[in-house]
Motif scaffolding. Sequence first.
Motif, PDB file in Angstrom:
ATOM      1  N   ARG A 282     -11.083  -9.062 -70.248  1.00  0.00           N
ATOM      2  CA  ARG A 282     -12.094  -9.765 -69.470  1.00  0.00           C
ATOM      3  C   ARG A 282     -11.777  -9.698 -67.955  1.00  0.00           C
ATOM      4  N   HIS A 283     -10.532  -9.932 -67.623  1.00  0.00           N
ATOM      5  CA  HIS A 283     -10.173  -9.956 -66.193  1.00  0.00           C
ATOM      6  C   HIS A 283     -10.509  -8.640 -65.501  1.00  0.00           C
ATOM      7  N   TYR A 284      -9.984  -7.564 -66.016  1.00  0.00           N
ATOM      8  CA  TYR A 284     -10.144  -6.307 -65.291  1.00  0.00           C
ATOM      9  C   TYR A 284     -11.614  -5.867 -65.246  1.00  0.00           C
ATOM     10  N   TYR A 285     -12.240  -5.851 -66.410  1.00  0.00           N
ATOM     11  CA  TYR A 285     -13.588  -5.295 -66.462  1.00  0.00           C
ATOM     12  C   TYR A 285     -14.620  -6.200 -65.787  1.00  0.00           C
ATOM     13  N   TYR A 286     -14.355  -7.507 -65.770  1.00  0.00           N
ATOM     14  CA  TYR A 286     -15.337  -8.436 -65.207  1.00  0.00           C
ATOM     15  C   TYR A 286     -15.096  -8.702 -63.722  1.00  0.00           C
ATOM     16  N   SER A 287     -13.838  -8.593 -63.293  1.00  0.00           N
ATOM     17  CA  SER A 287     -13.510  -8.989 -61.916  1.00  0.00           C
ATOM     18  C   SER A 287     -13.623  -7.850 -60.917  1.00  0.00           C
ATOM     19  N   HIS A 288     -13.305  -6.643 -61.335  1.00  0.00           N
ATOM     20  CA  HIS A 288     -13.302  -5.532 -60.384  1.00  0.00           C
ATOM     21  C   HIS A 288     -14.708  -4.933 -60.322  1.00  0.00           C
ATOM     22  N   THR A 289     -15.582  -5.625 -59.636  1.00  0.00           N
ATOM     23  CA  THR A 289     -16.993  -5.195 -59.647  1.00  0.00           C
ATOM     24  C   THR A 289     -17.193  -3.904 -58.848  1.00  0.00           C
ATOM     25  N   GLY A 290     -16.235  -3.578 -57.980  1.00  0.00           N
ATOM     26  CA  GLY A 290     -16.317  -2.292 -57.279  1.00  0.00           C
ATOM     27  C   GLY A 290     -16.118  -1.128 -58.241  1.00  0.00           C
ATOM     28  N   ILE A 291     -15.376  -1.362 -59.307  1.00  0.00           N
ATOM     29  CA  ILE A 291     -15.089  -0.311 -60.293  1.00  0.00           C
ATOM     30  C   ILE A 291     -16.080  -0.382 -61.454  1.00  0.00           C
ATOM     31  N   ASN A 292     -16.416  -1.598 -61.879  1.00  0.00           N
ATOM     32  CA  ASN A 292     -17.320  -1.782 -63.029  1.00  0.00           C
ATOM     33  C   ASN A 292     -18.435  -2.765 -62.652  1.00  0.00           C
ATOM     34  N   PRO A 293     -19.428  -2.270 -61.896  1.00  0.00           N
ATOM     35  CA  PRO A 293     -20.445  -3.188 -61.353  1.00  0.00           C
ATOM     36  C   PRO A 293     -21.279  -3.927 -62.402  1.00  0.00           C
ATOM     37  N   THR A 294     -21.400  -3.386 -63.601  1.00  0.00           N
ATOM     38  CA  THR A 294     -22.201  -4.088 -64.614  1.00  0.00           C
ATOM     39  C   THR A 294     -21.446  -5.263 -65.225  1.00  0.00           C
ATOM     40  N   GLN A 295     -20.148  -5.308 -65.048  1.00  0.00           N
ATOM     41  CA  GLN A 295     -19.277  -6.345 -65.618  1.00  0.00           C
ATOM     42  C   GLN A 295     -19.319  -6.382 -67.151  1.00  0.00           C
ATOM     43  N   VAL A 296     -19.805  -5.312 -67.751  1.00  0.00           N
ATOM     44  CA  VAL A 296     -19.791  -5.256 -69.217  1.00  0.00           C
ATOM     45  C   VAL A 296     -18.352  -4.989 -69.667  1.00  0.00           C
ATOM     46  N   VAL A 297     -17.892  -5.786 -70.621  1.00  0.00           N
ATOM     47  CA  VAL A 297     -16.516  -5.666 -71.109  1.00  0.00           C
ATOM     48  C   VAL A 297     -16.530  -4.901 -72.430  1.00  0.00           C
ATOM     49  N   PRO A 298     -15.792  -3.811 -72.532  1.00  0.00           N
ATOM     50  CA  PRO A 298     -15.850  -3.015 -73.766  1.00  0.00           C
ATOM     51  C   PRO A 298     -15.293  -3.781 -74.971  1.00  0.00           C
ATOM     52  N   LEU A 299     -15.801  -3.459 -76.128  1.00  0.00           N
ATOM     53  CA  LEU A 299     -15.325  -4.139 -77.346  1.00  0.00           C
ATOM     54  C   LEU A 299     -14.033  -3.531 -77.855  1.00  0.00           C
ATOM     55  N   GLY A 300     -13.906  -2.215 -77.722  1.00  0.00           N
ATOM     56  CA  GLY A 300     -12.702  -1.550 -78.226  1.00  0.00           C
ATOM     57  C   GLY A 300     -11.630  -1.490 -77.176  1.00  0.00           C
TER      58      GLY A 300
END
Length: 315
Positions: A282-300
């Motif tokens: 959750r932290h990485y995928y949701y917080s780094h919006t410059g890298i992952n702007p959709t903030q979608v967190v992968p399931l796998g």
Amino acid sequence: MGKLVQGVWHDVWYDTKASGGSFVREDAGFRGWVEEGEGVEFAAESGRYHLYVSLACPWAHRTLIMRQLKGLEAHIDVSIVSPDMLSEGWEFTESEPLFGATRLHQIYTRAKLDYTGRVTVPVLWDKKTQTIVSNESSEIIRMFNSAFNSITGNDNDYYPLSLRNTIDEWNDYIYPNINNGVYRCGFATTQQAYEDAYHSLFEALEKIESHLRRSRYLAGSQITEADWRLFTTLIRFDAVYVGHFKCNKKRIADYPALNGYMKELYQIEDVKQTTDFYHIKRHYYYSHTGINPTQVVPLGPQLDLDSPHGRESIV
Ligand SMILES: N[C@@H](CCC(=O)N[C@@H](CS)C(=O)NCC(=O)O)C(=O)O
């Protein structure tokens, strides 16, 4: 994500322009030391210190592991920040217990009103002198390793005198290439900076893979601090760094020795308890919006961490 400038919070991403697109980690600002004995500034005492951590952060994770392994749970209490680190930086889901603060930067300005620097975890707070002792994980784990031994009666030594040179050599190699190496890949803002970081990361993983084919742990037959410092990066690798930070030449699961080694360390009950994949992803995928702007967190990915590690026969 941001930083304090003269005690005022600014919401700014890392500035990589000055360094040709490379991510350069800032040195920690508080470097006090908890010690045994009388008349020292920060004396080891039960209940005196409070540890602020993120369960997502590999640097903070080291301190949590060492706290458990050294039997410090009853002596050093902990506050955990929310995994979401956005415009206010690290925040508390419920206010933290010492001051009712809702943001970690408030703890930094309590320690130093005009603090300038990044607001990072882990933070070791002293309730007695009302300040931050240290926000440098490599030093906090050294304190935990020995300063509280007479309080806990726990003499387990993760930085034994006879292995210090070997441990230091591994730390010096693993920090730039692997621990910080994954961040240097992920936060690079030029192709060249990313490629340089990627090559040194995988060269280092290959080297450690061949070492661990013959050696149970980094410094031989005994688990040391160097292993814990490596472990917290390895355990996040397949879940986050492969995808989010583009460290995708291979997964840890593709390296038989590294994978078995990581699983063996993970399967220690105290260590498993400190590892939280919800916070990590959750932290990485949701917080780094410059890298992952959709903030979608992968399931796998589906991780296989509880299967036999197969390391018993290696000395
Ligand atoms: N040198 C520090 C680094 C800690 C660190 O960078 N922590 C990250 C979390 S993984 C952080 O809090 N980053 C916030 C920021 O850079 O603004 C240590 O090892 O304790």
